[in-house]
Design a protein around this motif. Structure first.
Motif, PDB file in Angstrom:
ATOM      1  N   HIS A  69       0.869  -1.181   0.000  1.00  0.00           N
ATOM      2  CA  HIS A  69       0.000   0.000   0.000  1.00  0.00           C
ATOM      3  C   HIS A  69       0.900   1.224   0.000  1.00  0.00           C
ATOM      4  CE1 HIS A  69      -2.903   3.008   0.890  1.00  0.00           C
ATOM      5  NE2 HIS A  69      -2.402   3.256   2.079  1.00  0.00           N
TER       6      HIS A  69
ATOM      7  N   HIS B  58       1.252   4.519   1.064  1.00  0.00           N
ATOM      8  CA  HIS B  58       0.583   5.362   2.050  1.00  0.00           C
ATOM      9  C   HIS B  58       0.722   6.848   1.690  1.00  0.00           C
ATOM     10  CE1 HIS B  58      -0.776   6.137   6.310  1.00  0.00           C
ATOM     11  NE2 HIS B  58      -0.396   7.326   5.885  1.00  0.00           N
TER      12      HIS B  58
ATOM     13  N   TRP C 264       5.354   6.666   2.148  1.00  0.00           N
ATOM     14  CA  TRP C 264       5.944   5.379   2.528  1.00  0.00           C
ATOM     15  C   TRP C 264       5.062   4.261   2.023  1.00  0.00           C
ATOM     16  CZ3 TRP C 264       4.432   2.475   7.303  1.00  0.00           C
ATOM     17  CH2 TRP C 264       3.353   3.044   7.993  1.00  0.00           C
TER      18      TRP C 264
ATOM     19  N   HIS D 284       3.800   0.095   2.765  1.00  0.00           N
ATOM     20  CA  HIS D 284       3.757  -0.974   3.765  1.00  0.00           C
ATOM     21  C   HIS D 284       2.776  -2.045   3.335  1.00  0.00           C
ATOM     22  CE1 HIS D 284      -0.106   0.397   5.554  1.00  0.00           C
ATOM     23  NE2 HIS D 284       0.352   1.631   5.457  1.00  0.00           N
TER      24      HIS D 284
ATOM     25  N   HIS E 281      -0.454  -4.278   3.524  1.00  0.00           N
ATOM     26  CA  HIS E 281      -1.799  -4.031   4.050  1.00  0.00           C
ATOM     27  C   HIS E 281      -2.482  -5.360   4.341  1.00  0.00           C
ATOM     28  CE1 HIS E 281      -5.205  -1.383   4.861  1.00  0.00           C
ATOM     29  NE2 HIS E 281      -4.456  -0.354   4.511  1.00  0.00           N
TER      30      HIS E 281
ATOM     31  N   HIS F 111      -6.960   7.896   8.658  1.00  0.00           N
ATOM     32  CA  HIS F 111      -6.288   7.763   7.353  1.00  0.00           C
ATOM     33  C   HIS F 111      -7.278   7.314   6.291  1.00  0.00           C
ATOM     34  CE1 HIS F 111      -3.386   6.773   4.296  1.00  0.00           C
ATOM     35  NE2 HIS F 111      -3.579   5.474   4.385  1.00  0.00           N
TER      36      HIS F 111
ATOM     37  N   HIS G 298      -7.671   6.386   2.317  1.00  0.00           N
ATOM     38  CA  HIS G 298      -6.881   6.017   1.138  1.00  0.00           C
ATOM     39  C   HIS G 298      -7.327   6.804  -0.097  1.00  0.00           C
ATOM     40  CE1 HIS G 298      -5.350   1.755   2.353  1.00  0.00           C
ATOM     41  NE2 HIS G 298      -5.454   2.526   3.423  1.00  0.00           N
TER      42      HIS G 298
ATOM     43  N   HIS H 271      -9.648   4.292   7.539  1.00  0.00           N
ATOM     44  CA  HIS H 271      -9.464   3.582   8.812  1.00  0.00           C
ATOM     45  C   HIS H 271      -8.545   4.306   9.772  1.00  0.00           C
ATOM     46  CE1 HIS H 271      -5.373   1.980   7.820  1.00  0.00           C
ATOM     47  NE2 HIS H 271      -5.798   2.028   6.584  1.00  0.00           N
TER      48      HIS H 271
ATOM     49  N   HIS I  57      -5.187   4.543  11.741  1.00  0.00           N
ATOM     50  CA  HIS I  57      -3.852   4.033  11.433  1.00  0.00           C
ATOM     51  C   HIS I  57      -3.099   3.589  12.673  1.00  0.00           C
ATOM     52  CE1 HIS I  57      -0.429   3.218   8.872  1.00  0.00           C
ATOM     53  NE2 HIS I  57      -1.252   3.404   7.861  1.00  0.00           N
TER      54      HIS I  57
HETATM   55 CU1  C2O Z   1      -0.937   3.205   5.805  1.00  0.00          CU
HETATM   56 CU2  C2O Z   1      -4.619   1.651   5.043  1.00  0.00          CU
HETATM   57  O1  C2O Z   1      -2.771   2.366   5.511  1.00  0.00           O
END
Ligand code: C2O
Ligand code: CU
Length: 579
Positions: free
Chosen positions: A254, A256, A294, A296, A298, A512, A514, A561, A563
């Motif tokens: 993901h 971010h 960044w 990461h 998910h 957070h 998306h 969501h 974080h």
């Molecule tokens: Cu950094 Cu849904 O997340």
């Protein structure tokens, strides 16, 4: 007093009231007269004090007080009305007030349980369940204490309790309006992006890495924590091949804060299937946003990110001058990363420190030895940032701040929670007492890019009992529901969407969304007055109310969501969906 401390104070007082009545009742039942009277007086005082805290909470926002006004207050009132007059008569046989005192205790506890286990919104079903509980407990106590109510009274109590229980359960477990992710949901197709200009391969696997001088069992990309730093120049087309060697729970990538097309967003079960051991997935997107980001996993994101499946993504404008350093902060098995590093920088050289918080909790950063500006937050440049001196910044989980300064002739050092992580030479400064920057008042204001809103949503964050899954759990909830039962928010392409995010809980929730950056409008009723703030991660503290807005310009199904990834796992995840 902040709403957060009011919430905490009200909770403590509610516990005191319930404990006072129950303790008083127990003392009366065992004929300890002075103790019974004393505890009952305490309970009465606490109940009166609650009138003040609940009123103050209602004024701070109905979300904070709804169930307290509609359910707890009538129950408490009934308790006072029943127990109060009997106490005033101070009967010679104190045992005769045991049942009224215990009734008041059950009523106060019922209201308290509604707040702790359910919260917002206050529903008739939950109210009826609380009434059923109070009536049943009182009837049982009555019997137990041998003061035998008349058969008519017991039968009536039983009937009331049963009716309230049945209706309440029926009302409380009605299915939610819309499923979180529709059953016919298909993974989105990847749009064409042109020939890749930057190619990377990330292989996820279990690994032993060195951290803080010891060996730590981690999950790593290419054997390192953090994973390789992915850099690009604006306009590049990135192609990142993700492979999974042996992470049984699957991985994804993901990006971010990077508003990629939905198909590249890396959310398992929503935009793609998780990449299982032996499989691979290729991400392609155009690097058209400059800034600090960044990536990461998910998939099993709480444990996955914590164990090391993350890395930095930086997209730079074409010519870059000076020193440009990324500082991705993380806690790996209790070891704070990165390890401190010192490198001299010549006086007059421009320096950019890209601070990234990859943990699930807030960190405090302090740059000592030079005035600096906050050039960007969450990848977006700020307008007219002014120089700051001896000022700390708080970065929420997932958030990024770019600090810029011109290197002075004397050394400079960056501290994270008091620990030095980067310096240009020896610096000894205590930074703990520094004031903290409020980004909502920093930089130069600009008019809002739109003058209307088409859709409004409210997210009330709390904790609550979730009985819908296989096992009951004490979930982190949004509007009283937990993932996957939180209805999706449906918008149309082009809508200007406003979100109100309310934190009723006692802890911070770093929010957070998306695929979009949200513009901060107000916090706790006060408008943002500084540079427009386009955030993808922001701390909604206990008692906070944030109003943010965004333009729905990136179609798809997007995770929305907390974080703090443990919270996201424990229910605090919903989706934004385009119709
Ligand atoms: Cu950094 Cu849904 O997340
Ligand atoms: Cu949270």
């Amino acid at each position: 007093m902040t709403t957060g401390s009011l919430l905490a104070a009200d909770l403590v007082i509610a516990v005191l009231a319930a404990a006072g009545w129950l303790g008083g009742g127990a003392a009366a039942a065992t004929r300890r007269r002075p103790l019974a009277l004393c505890l009952a007086a305490l309970a009465l005082l606490a109940t009166l004090a609650r009138a003040a805290t609940v009123t103050a909470l209602a004024r701070a926002g109905w979300w904070f007080a709804a169930e307290k006004v509609l359910i707890a207050a009538p129950l408490s009132l009934a308790g006072v009305v029943v127990a109060g007059p009997r106490l005033v008569r101070a009967p010679a046989d104190i045992r005769s007030v045991a049942v009224p005192l215990l009734f008041a205790g059950y009523a106060a506890s019922g209201g308290l349980l509604v707040t702790v286990l359910h919260g917002y919104p206050a529903s008739p079903g939950v109210g009826l369940l609380a009434v059923a509980g109070v009536v049943a407990a009182t009837a049982a106590t009555w019997r137990l204490l041998g003061s035998r109510p008349s058969p008519t009274v017991s039968r009536a109590a039983l009937a009331v309790a049963a009716a309230a229980l049945v209706t309440g359960t029926g009302l409380a477990v009605t299915p939610s309006a819309a499923p979180a992710v529709p059953h016919d949901h298909r993974y989105p197709d990847a749009p064409p992006v042109g020939e890749p200009t930057r190619r990377f391969t990330l292989t996820a696997g279990t690994a032993t890495v060195k951290a803080g001088g010891r060996d730590v069992a981690a999950w790593a990309f290419n054997g390192q924590v953090p994973g390789p730093e992915l850099t690009a120049t604006v306009g590049d087309v990135l192609e990142v091949t993700l492979r999974n060697r042996d992470i049984a729970r699957g991985v994804t990538l993901h990006w971010h804060g990077y508003d990629v097309p939905n198909s590249q967003d890396g959310v398992p079960g929503v935009t793609q299937a998780a990449v299982l051991p032996g499989q691979e997935f290729v991400y392609r997107f155009r690097a058209d946003q400059v800034g600090t980001y960044w990536y990461h996993t998910h998939s099993a994101s709480d444990v996955g990110v914590r164990k090391g499946l993350y890395g930095v993504l930086v997209v730079r404008p074409a010519p870059v001058t000076g020193v440009d350093v990324t500082v991705p902060v993380h806690t790996l098995s209790g070891v704070p990363l990165p390890a401190p590093r010192t490198e001299p920088v010549g006086a007059g050289v421009p320096v950019r420190l890209r601070l990234i918080n990859t943990d699930s909790t807030t960190h405090r950063y302090a740059l000592a030895g030079t005035p600096f500006r906050v050039a960007a937050i969450d990848g977006s440049d700020l307008r007219g940032p002014t120089p700051l001196v001896d000022t700390a910044v708080l970065i929420p989980a997932g958030g990024r701040y770019d600090l810029v300064f011109t290197a002075p002739a004397t050394p400079v050092a960056l501290f994270v929670d008091g620990r030095e992580v980067y310096s240009t030479g020896p610096v000894s400064t205590a930074t703990d007492a520094w004031p903290v920057l409020d980004p909502l008042g920093y930089g130069a204001a600009a008019p809002a890019p739109w003058s209307r809103t088409d859709k409004e949503f409210t997210l009330v964050l709390d904790r609550g009992l979730d009985l819908r899954g296989l096992l009951p759990r004490y979930a982190h909830t949004v509007n009283g529901a937990a993932d996957p039962d939180i209805p999706s928010q449906v918008v149309r392409r082009g809508d200007v969407v406003a979100f109100t995010i309310v934190n009723r809980s006692q802890i911070v929730h770093p929010w957070h969304l998306h695929g979009h950056h949200v513009l901060v409008l107000t916090r706790n009723g006060r408008p943002a007055t500084g540079s427009p703030l386009w955030l993808d991660s922001f701390d909604v503290r206990a008692g906070d109310v944030w109003e943010v807005a965004f333009r729905a310009d990136n179609p798809g199904m997007w995770a929305n969501h907390c974080h703090n990834l443990a919270h996201a796992d424990a229910g605090m995840t919903l989706h934004l969906m385009y119709s």
